[in-house]
Design an enzyme around this catalytic site. Sequence first.
Site, PDB file in Angstrom:
ATOM      1  N   ASP A 157      66.513  31.186  70.896  1.00 10.45           N
ATOM      2  CA  ASP A 157      65.298  31.748  70.312  1.00 10.45           C
ATOM      3  C   ASP A 157      64.895  30.912  69.096  1.00 10.45           C
ATOM      4  O   ASP A 157      65.740  30.630  68.240  1.00 10.45           O
ATOM      5  CB  ASP A 157      65.585  33.204  69.900  1.00 10.45           C
ATOM      6  CG  ASP A 157      64.313  33.960  69.589  1.00 10.45           C
ATOM      7  OD1 ASP A 157      63.695  34.474  70.540  1.00 10.45           O
ATOM      8  OD2 ASP A 157      63.938  34.020  68.401  1.00 10.45           O
TER       9      ASP A 157
ATOM     10  N   GLU B 217      58.993  32.806  72.440  1.00  8.51           N
ATOM     11  CA  GLU B 217      59.764  31.662  71.930  1.00  8.51           C
ATOM     12  C   GLU B 217      61.217  31.740  72.382  1.00  8.51           C
ATOM     13  O   GLU B 217      62.112  31.247  71.720  1.00  8.51           O
ATOM     14  CB  GLU B 217      59.650  31.600  70.400  1.00  8.51           C
ATOM     15  CG  GLU B 217      60.263  32.764  69.629  1.00  8.51           C
ATOM     16  CD  GLU B 217      59.349  33.978  69.486  1.00  8.51           C
ATOM     17  OE1 GLU B 217      58.460  34.170  70.340  1.00  8.51           O
ATOM     18  OE2 GLU B 217      59.549  34.748  68.535  1.00  8.51           O
TER      19      GLU B 217
END
Length: 327
Positions: free
Chosen positions: A197, A240
Site C-alpha cells: 500500500d 493505491e
Amino acid sequence: MVPDAQLALVAERIRDAEHPMKVLAAEDNPVFRSMLVSMLTKWGYEPVIASDGNKAWLALQSPDSPRLAILDWMMPGLNGVDICRAVRSSCREPYVYILLLTARNDAGDLVEGMESGADDYLTKPFLAHELRVRLRAGRRILELQEQLLAAREALREQATHDCLTGLLNRGAILETLDKELSRASREGRPLSLLMLDLDRFKQINDAHGHAAGDAVLREAAQRMKAAVRGYDSVGRCGGEEFLIVLPGCDGAGAIAQAERIREIIAAPPVADGSRSIPMTCSIGAASRSLPAVEDADGLLREADLALYRAKDGGRNRVAGAPLPALV
Ligand SMILES: [Mg+2]
C-alpha cells in the site's frame, strides 16, 4: 476529389509493393508452376514454390509460412485435399486461406475438395484475372481475421489489465493467486504473497492533484514490475493497493524481496514535471506455509493483517505474518 475507394486501392498497392505477401504455389506441372510464379510476382506477391505435396506441407510448417496457399489437387506425395485436411486439423492460428486448383469438374469432387477445408477452388484451365480476384478475396478474408484477432487481444488485455498502470487488475491477480497456489500445493513448493500500500496516498492527491497521483501510481507500478522476477505477478487491487504473487518464495525470501521493493519504491522520489514527489510504501508479507493459510482467502487475510502491522508500526516498512512460535 478522389473517391475513398480509389484512395484505399492506392494505399493497398503501396503497401503490397512495400510488404509483398507470401503465397504458396504448390503445383507439380512445371509449366503451370512457372506461370503461377510469374503471375504472382507481377501482381506484387512473393511466391513460395513447391513442386509436390510433401514440399508444400513442409513450406506450410515453416516459421513465417505463407498464409495464402494455392494448392494443386493432383500432386505426387500429399495431394491438395490431403494438405487441406492436415492444415485444418492442426487448427493453427493465424488462418491459412487455401485456394484449390483442380482439373476435375465433377460436382461431387468439388464438394469433397471444399469439405476438406479449402476456402475456394479454381478449375483448370483458368484465366489469369480469375486467379487474381480470387487471391484478392482471400487476402481480404485474412486481413479481416487479423483485425478480429487484434480486437480479441485488445479485449483480453482490457479485461485483465488495469488501464492506468498496465498491471493485472484485481480479478486477474486474484485468479493468478488461485492458480499459483494450487500449483504450489500440488508440487509441494513454497509461495508467498505481498500486499503493498502506498503510504499517505490521499495526501499526495490532495497536495499535488489527481494527475500527479496518477503519475505516482504509474511510477510505483513500473518500479514493482522492474523489481520482481519474470515469473512473479503484480496486480493493482484498487486505489493505491497492490498484490504481488511470489511463486517458489518462502516466508524469509518474501520478507527479503518485500524489503527490496520497499527500497526501490522509496528512492528516488517521483519526478512529475518540475516537481519531485516523495513516495513510500508499506508491505505485508504472508506465506502459504503458515498454519492459518488454507486457501487464497487465508493468505490474503494474513497479508492484510501484516500490512496493517506495517502501517501501525510507522509506515515505510515491511511486516511478515508472525509464525506461531513467535506469537
Ligand atoms: Mg497436378
